[in-house]
Design an enzyme around this catalytic site. Structure first.
Site, mmCIF file in Angstrom:
data_model
loop_
_atom_site.group_PDB
_atom_site.id
_atom_site.type_symbol
_atom_site.label_atom_id
_atom_site.label_comp_id
_atom_site.label_asym_id
_atom_site.label_seq_id
_atom_site.Cartn_x
_atom_site.Cartn_y
_atom_site.Cartn_z
ATOM 1 N N ARG A 54 0.802 -1.227 0.000
ATOM 2 C CA ARG A 54 0.000 0.000 0.000
ATOM 3 C C ARG A 54 0.832 1.274 0.000
ATOM 4 O O ARG A 54 0.358 2.322 -0.426
ATOM 5 C CB ARG A 54 -1.009 -0.038 1.134
ATOM 6 C CG ARG A 54 -2.101 -1.051 0.840
ATOM 7 C CD ARG A 54 -3.199 -1.030 1.881
ATOM 8 N NE ARG A 54 -4.293 -1.861 1.448
ATOM 9 C CZ ARG A 54 -4.387 -3.157 1.692
ATOM 10 N NH1 ARG A 54 -3.453 -3.770 2.369
ATOM 11 N NH2 ARG A 54 -5.416 -3.846 1.262
ATOM 12 N N GLU A 77 2.176 -8.270 13.052
ATOM 13 C CA GLU A 77 1.245 -8.529 14.147
ATOM 14 C C GLU A 77 0.616 -9.906 14.015
ATOM 15 O O GLU A 77 0.042 -10.424 14.953
ATOM 16 C CB GLU A 77 0.174 -7.435 14.248
ATOM 17 C CG GLU A 77 -0.800 -7.368 13.102
ATOM 18 C CD GLU A 77 -0.347 -6.496 11.939
ATOM 19 O OE1 GLU A 77 -1.218 -6.112 11.156
ATOM 20 O OE2 GLU A 77 0.859 -6.223 11.778
#
Length: 193
Positions: free
Chosen positions: A79, A116
């Site tokens: 992104r 994460e």
């Protein structure tokens, strides 16, 4: 505001109405990419002409350092590739692609990091950063800080200096900013992890 758990951070620089409009476009997807994760999808922002304009304006207005303090923008896959080149072009800077491992032709420099929700590796071409180049790293999200830290290590291995970080979103509670070695950073919005 459409999502009560999203806090307007540096996005406030574009004004409350535009900030709320942009936040309303961010989609929350529970259980993606795996159970227990809430994925924050800002692709609807990019698909919306007004949202995209607000996003680019906000990123530029919230730069953590002056444009005179960096030579290039490094965008993190994937992104960071969507708005990093537009920012670089508008600011008269070069763009460096920090890719997932195995996506670039040799010679590359690589670095592994924790996400994460797992582990991964990123690479840059060995000649992507010239010695002494000052680089601003941009990405859509800072969570654990692993990707940003790995990109920093790559740029420094190549002889460059990371001067700051610009993020669209920040996940609070994962201490990602702690991995940025005290370098200036900005994030437009924040939300709980």
């Amino acid at each position: 505001m459409a999502q009560s758990d999203i806090t307007i951070d540096a996005l406030s620089k574009v004004g409350q109405q535009d900030a709320e409009y942009l936040v309303s476009l961010v989609r929350s997807v529970p259980g993606f990419p795996k159970e227990g994760i809430i994925f924050r999808d800002f692709m609807p922002v990019l698909a919306d002409p007004k949202g995209l304009k607000i996003l680019l304006k906000a990123l530029e207005e919230a730069l953590p350092v002056s444009p005179s303090e960096f030579d290039s923008i490094a965008g993190l896959e994937s992104r960071g590739f969507l708005f990093g080149p537009a920012m670089a072009a508008h600011l008269g800077k070069g763009f460096i692609a920090v890719r997932k491992a195995g996506k670039l032709p040799p010679e590359t420099i690589g670095e592994s990091y924790d996400l994460e929700y797992g582990t991964a590796s990123v690479e840059i071409e060995t000649d992507a950063v010239q010695a002494g180049k000052r680089v601003l790293i941009v990405d859509d999200l800072i969570a654990t800080g692993g990707t940003a830290k790995a990109a920093t290590d790559l740029i420094e291995k190549a002889g460059g200096t990371v001067v700051g970080f610009s993020f669209v979103m920040r996940l609070d509670g994962l201490d990602g900013l702690d991995k940025l070695d005290g370098k200036p950073s900005s994030s437009l919005i924040a939300m709980p992890a």
